[in-house]
Scaffold this motif. Structure first.
Motif, short mmCIF file in Angstrom:
data_model
loop_
_atom_site.label_atom_id
_atom_site.label_comp_id
_atom_site.label_asym_id
_atom_site.label_seq_id
_atom_site.Cartn_x
_atom_site.Cartn_y
_atom_site.Cartn_z
N LEU A 1 0.82 -1.21 0.00
CA LEU A 1 0.00 0.00 0.00
C LEU A 1 0.86 1.26 0.00
O LEU A 1 0.52 2.25 -0.67
CB LEU A 1 -0.93 -0.01 1.22
CG LEU A 1 -2.05 -1.06 1.19
CD1 LEU A 1 -2.89 -0.97 2.45
CD2 LEU A 1 -2.92 -0.87 -0.05
N ILE A 2 1.96 1.25 0.73
CA ILE A 2 2.86 2.41 0.72
C ILE A 2 3.45 2.61 -0.68
O ILE A 2 3.47 3.73 -1.21
CB ILE A 2 3.98 2.22 1.76
CG1 ILE A 2 3.41 2.28 3.17
CG2 ILE A 2 5.06 3.29 1.58
CD1 ILE A 2 4.43 1.98 4.26
N ASP A 3 3.90 1.53 -1.29
CA ASP A 3 4.47 1.61 -2.64
C ASP A 3 3.42 2.11 -3.64
O ASP A 3 3.72 2.95 -4.50
CB ASP A 3 4.99 0.23 -3.06
CG ASP A 3 5.61 0.25 -4.44
OD1 ASP A 3 6.62 0.94 -4.63
OD2 ASP A 3 5.08 -0.45 -5.33
N THR A 4 2.20 1.58 -3.54
CA THR A 4 1.13 2.01 -4.45
C THR A 4 0.78 3.47 -4.24
O THR A 4 0.54 4.22 -5.20
CB THR A 4 -0.12 1.14 -4.25
OG1 THR A 4 0.23 -0.23 -4.43
CG2 THR A 4 -1.19 1.50 -5.25
N ALA A 5 0.75 3.92 -2.99
CA ALA A 5 0.44 5.32 -2.70
C ALA A 5 1.50 6.25 -3.29
O ALA A 5 1.18 7.31 -3.85
CB ALA A 5 0.34 5.53 -1.19
N ILE A 6 2.76 5.85 -3.21
CA ILE A 6 3.84 6.66 -3.79
C ILE A 6 3.69 6.74 -5.31
O ILE A 6 3.82 7.82 -5.91
CB ILE A 6 5.21 6.06 -3.40
CG1 ILE A 6 5.44 6.20 -1.89
CG2 ILE A 6 6.33 6.75 -4.17
CD1 ILE A 6 6.69 5.51 -1.40
N LYS A 7 3.40 5.60 -5.96
CA LYS A 7 3.22 5.59 -7.41
C LYS A 7 2.02 6.46 -7.80
O LYS A 7 2.09 7.19 -8.80
CB LYS A 7 3.01 4.17 -7.90
CG LYS A 7 4.23 3.28 -7.80
CD LYS A 7 3.92 1.86 -8.26
CE LYS A 7 5.13 0.97 -8.16
NZ LYS A 7 4.83 -0.44 -8.56
N THR A 8 0.93 6.40 -7.03
CA THR A 8 -0.25 7.19 -7.36
C THR A 8 0.03 8.68 -7.21
O THR A 8 -0.38 9.50 -8.03
CB THR A 8 -1.43 6.80 -6.43
OG1 THR A 8 -1.65 5.38 -6.53
CG2 THR A 8 -2.70 7.52 -6.83
#
Length: 315
Positions: free
Chosen positions: A303-310
Motif C-alpha cells: 500500500l505504501i508503494d502504491t500510494a507513492i506511485k499514485t
C-alpha cells in the motif's frame, strides 16, 4: 620455392573454388609482383617489400572469401532482420506454451509442484531447438544460389508510436500470475500435499473446514484482484480510485488470513500427527503469529508503494 609469396598464394587458393584457382593465382601473383616492384623501385629492400605487401593484403582466408564472393558470417545483413523478427516471435510463445502443457499434464498425473521441473526443462529444450533450426534454415537460404525475395522496407511499415504508460505490462503479468498461482495452490493443496499420513493419505496444509466459507471467499478476492489488474492496465495509470480499490482488495485478503492465523484456524490440525512440533500449542501460536506478521508487512509495504506511485502520477 617456399617463399612468403608462394606460401601466401597457397593459403589463399585452398579456400577458393577449384575451377577458378588458376585464374586467381595468376591475377594475385601479378598484383603482388607489381606491388613489390613499386616498392623496390623506391629503394626498398626486396624481402622487406615482399613482407610489407603481403601484410597489407591481410589474412589469406579473408582475401579468398572476397575472391569467392563468400560471406564470413553466419547470417549476413540481407536476412538478418527477418531472422531476428521470426526468432523473437517464435520464442515469445512456443516455449512457454510447450512448458505449460507439460506442466499441466504432469500435475494431472499427481506430481503436484514436481510438475514444474519437467515443464521448465521442456521449455528450455524447445528454446534451444527453435534457435538452432531457424538459424540453420536461414544459413541454408543465404548460401543457396537462388535466395529469397525479401520485401523492401517502406514508411508504411513504421509501427505506431508506443503510448507511455504508468502501468508496465511486466508488473501486470507478474501480479496476475501470482494471483492465479495462489488460487491454484489453495485448490491443489487439498488434493496433493507434501505432507502424507502413515497410510499414504494426503494431509492438506490448510484446515479443510475452511472450504465451508473462508477459502472460497479468498478465491473470490483473488479473482477480483486479477480483474482489477486487467482494468488497471487498460486505464494505463494509477488513480486514487484505483488505489482505494487495491487497498480494499488487499485488506479483504489479508485481514481474514491474519485472523485465521492468530486464532489457530488456518492450518490443518491433522498436521500435528505427522509434524510433532506442531502438536504443541506454543509452536502453533508462534507459527500463526509469524504468518500474520508476514501478511501484515506485505500489505503495508504494498500500500505504501502504491500510494507513492499514485502520488507521482501526473494529473
Amino acid at each position: 620455392m617456399n617463399t612468403l609469396t608462394n606460401r601466401y598464394l597457397a593459403a589463399t587458393l585452398r579456400s577458393v573454388p577449384a575451377p577458378r584457382r588458376d585464374e586467381i593465382a595468376t591475377e594475385l601473383r601479378a598484383s603482388i609482383d607489381d606491388m613489390i616492384e613499386g616498392r623496390t623501385d623506391g629503394g626498398a629492400d626486396p624481402a622487406t617489400a615482399e613482407r610489407e605487401v603481403l601484410t597489407e593484403l591481410g589474412n589469406p582466408d579473408v582475401l579468398a572469401a572476397r575472391y569467392a564472393d563468400r560471406q564470413l558470417q553466419l547470417i549476413g545483413p540481407t536476412y538478418y532482420l527477418l531472422w531476428l523478427r521470426l526468432l523473437k516471435l517464435l520464442l515469445s510463445f512456443i516455449p512457454a506454451l510447450a512448458g505449460t502443457i507439460v506442466t499441466v499434464v504432469e500435475a494431472a498425473s499427481g506430481k503436484g509442484f514436481g510438475a514444474i521441473g519437467p515443464g521448465l526443462v521442456v521449455a528450455l529444450h524447445v528454446t534451444v531447438h527453435i534457435c538452432f533450426w531457424l538459424t540453420l534454415v536461414f544459413v541454408l537460404i543465404e548460401r543457396s544460389q537462388s535466395g529469397v525475395d525479401v520485401p523492401e522496407w517502406s514508411l508504411d511499415d513504421l509501427p505506431d508510436a508506443p503510448v507511455r504508460r504508468g502501468i508496465p505490462l511486466a508488473d501486470t503479468i507478474a501480479s496476475v500470475v501470482m494471483s492465479v498461482a495462489t488460487i491454484g495452490y489453495l485448490v491443489l493443496q487439498h488434493f496433493q500435499s507434501w505432507v502424507h499420513a502413515t497410510d499414504g493419505d494426503n494431509i492438506p496444509i490448510l484446515d479443510p473446514a475452511l472450504w465451508g466459507f473462508w477459502l472460497p471467499a479468498l478465491i473470490v478476492v483473488l479473482v477480483a484482484s486479477v480483474i482489477f489488474e486487467v482494468v488497471k492496465y487498460r486505464i494505463g495509470r494509477w488513480t486514487w480510485a484505483l488505489f482505494g480499490t487495491k487497498a480494499l482488495l488487499n485488506l479483504a485478503f489479508a485481514v481474514p488470513l491474519v485472523w485465521l492465523a492468530l486464532t489457530d484456524r488456518l492450518l490443518n490440525p491433522a498436521l500435528g500427527v505427522r509434524l510433532n512440533w506442531l502438536a504443541e500449542a506454543d509452536n502453533r501460536d508462534a507459527l500463526g503469529l509469524a504468518i500474520a506478521l508476514g501478511a501484515a508487512v506485505v500489505v503495508v509495504w504494498d500500500l505504501i508503494d502504491t500510494a507513492i506511485k499514485t502520488r507521482r502520477q501526473p494529473a
